[in-house]
Design a protein around this motif. Structure first.
Motif, short mmCIF file in Angstrom:
data_model
loop_
_atom_site.label_atom_id
_atom_site.label_comp_id
_atom_site.label_asym_id
_atom_site.label_seq_id
_atom_site.Cartn_x
_atom_site.Cartn_y
_atom_site.Cartn_z
N CYS A 97 -4.54 5.82 0.57
CA CYS A 97 -3.64 4.83 -0.01
C CYS A 97 -3.15 5.33 -1.37
N MET B 30 -9.79 3.34 1.15
CA MET B 30 -8.80 3.10 2.19
C MET B 30 -8.30 4.42 2.78
N HIS C 152 0.87 -1.18 0.00
CA HIS C 152 0.00 0.00 0.00
C HIS C 152 0.90 1.23 0.00
N GLU D 74 -1.16 3.45 -3.40
CA GLU D 74 -0.76 2.33 -4.24
C GLU D 74 -2.01 1.52 -4.54
N HIS E 174 -9.57 -0.01 -2.94
CA HIS E 174 -8.40 0.86 -2.75
C HIS E 174 -8.81 2.29 -2.43
N CYS F 160 -4.36 -1.17 -4.69
CA CYS F 160 -4.21 -2.41 -3.94
C CYS F 160 -5.44 -3.29 -4.04
CU CU Z 1 -4.05 0.30 -0.66
#
Ligand code: CU
Length: 177
Positions: free
Chosen positions: A152, A163, A113, A154, A160, A156
């Motif tokens: 976040c 997050m 992440h 990244e 996502h 994921c």
């Molecule tokens: Cu993430």
């Protein structure tokens, strides 16, 4: 003008002045002149530079050392352990103080992440990778109190985008800068 810009400008002026001196010396180097008067002038200039350094340079140095942000390193950091999961963040504390160093110990329980810290205006202020099996340390000093968001950075998986969590940064109060 910030301290950084002022220091940059001051350095530029000093470098240009020094370059001018070198160019002048280079131009005068071929002149056939008596040594004694040149030496007398040089000694006078040297004395002036010395006293300028004592009167201006010394107080300036003392002031700059006082406002140096690195002196904050002596202050014990506030440690926040942050772990990324699909798809939420777990923080062991959600409140820190402004004006004092914070160390985020960032890891992940599953996949990679990105731990991204955003201020109230949505500006990214700091970020570090959240990786399973590793603890990445991110040091940051919050300059202003307020509600900061962790997003976040990244991709994921499916949720996502959901997050996110918040960190409450309170006015340090006890900080004397
Ligand atoms: Cu993430």
């Amino acid at each position: 003008m910030g301290i950084q810009s002022a220091a940059g400008l001051l350095t530029l002026v000093a470098v240009l002045a020094l370059a001018a001196v070198f160019l002048r010396v280079r131009r005068l180097a071929h002149d056939d002149r008596a040594y004694a008067p040149v030496q007398g002038n040089a000694y006078r200039v040297r004395a002036i530079i010395f006293w300028v350094m004592v009167v201006v340079g010394l107080p300036l140095t003392i002031w700059l050392v006082r406002v140096n942000p690195y002196s904050l390193a002596a202050d014990a950091p506030q440690v926040v352990r942050a772990t990324g999961y699909q798809w939420y963040w777990e923080l062991d504390r959600a409140q820190v103080e402004a004006g004092r160093p914070v160390v985020f110990e960032v890891s992940s329980a599953d996949v990679n992440h990105g731990f991204g810290l955003y201020d109230a205006q949505g500006v990214l202020v700091a970020q570090v990778q959240a990786m399973p099996g590793y603890i990445n340390r991110l040091s940051h000093v919050f300059k202003a109190p307020g509600t900061y968001r962790v997003l976040c950075l990244e991709f994921c998986g499916l949720v996502h985008h959901g997050m996110t969590t918040e960190i409450e940064v309170s006015d340090g109060g006890g900080s004397d800068g």
